[in-house]
Write a protein that holds these residues in place. Structure first.
Motif, PDB file in Angstrom:
ATOM      1  N   THR A 203       6.818   0.736 -12.468  1.00 17.84           N
ATOM      2  CA  THR A 203       5.809   1.777 -12.285  1.00 17.84           C
ATOM      3  C   THR A 203       6.058   2.934 -13.241  1.00 17.84           C
TER       4      THR A 203
ATOM      5  N   ASN B  18       0.796  -1.222   0.000  1.00 20.97           N
ATOM      6  CA  ASN B  18       0.000   0.000   0.000  1.00 20.97           C
ATOM      7  C   ASN B  18       0.830   1.275   0.000  1.00 20.97           C
TER       8      ASN B  18
ATOM      9  N   SER C 235       2.959   4.380  -1.623  1.00 24.31           N
ATOM     10  CA  SER C 235       2.960   5.136  -2.869  1.00 24.31           C
ATOM     11  C   SER C 235       4.330   5.038  -3.527  1.00 24.31           C
ATOM     12  N   PHE C 236       4.390   5.451  -4.763  1.00 15.01           N
ATOM     13  CA  PHE C 236       5.655   5.481  -5.492  1.00 15.01           C
ATOM     14  C   PHE C 236       6.672   6.313  -4.725  1.00 15.01           C
ATOM     15  N   GLU C 237       6.243   7.452  -4.244  1.00 11.48           N
ATOM     16  CA  GLU C 237       7.140   8.352  -3.527  1.00 11.48           C
ATOM     17  C   GLU C 237       7.657   7.733  -2.231  1.00 11.48           C
ATOM     18  N   GLN C 238       6.793   7.011  -1.528  1.00 11.74           N
ATOM     19  CA  GLN C 238       7.214   6.347  -0.286  1.00 11.74           C
ATOM     20  C   GLN C 238       8.226   5.241  -0.576  1.00 11.74           C
ATOM     21  N   GLU C 239       7.985   4.484  -1.635  1.00 15.10           N
ATOM     22  CA  GLU C 239       8.919   3.417  -2.002  1.00 15.10           C
ATOM     23  C   GLU C 239      10.253   4.003  -2.465  1.00 15.10           C
TER      24      GLU C 239
END
Length: 75
Positions: free
Chosen positions: A49, A5, A7-11
């Motif tokens: 992504t 769950n 986001s791209f930014e968190q990953e």
């Protein structure tokens, strides 16, 4: 592995954290290997992504609602 769950930014932030920690060089070998593998998996997921986003952005919808490939104007 990365949590589903995020986001791209968190990953991306997680990957940057892994890289920063490994660059410091004070990580025990076993942990460094584990973090490296986690980083590689995150990198692959983030690349996927980005590729999917690029494909989506390369499509436009014409007036009839049909998807057509976006083409750069010819010079």
């Amino acid at each position: 592995m990365a949590e589903n769950n995020l986001s791209f930014e968190q990953e991306l932030q997680m990957l940057e954290g892994i890289v920063a920690r490994l660059e410091q060089g004070d990580v025990p070998l076993e942990e460094a290997m584990e973090q490296f593998q986690k980083g590689v998996a995150l990198s692959k997921k983030l690349q996927e992504t980005l590729q999917n986003a690029e494909k989506t952005l390369a499509q436009v919808i014409n007036d009839e609602g049909q998807e057509i490939a976006f083409e750069e104007p010819q010079e």
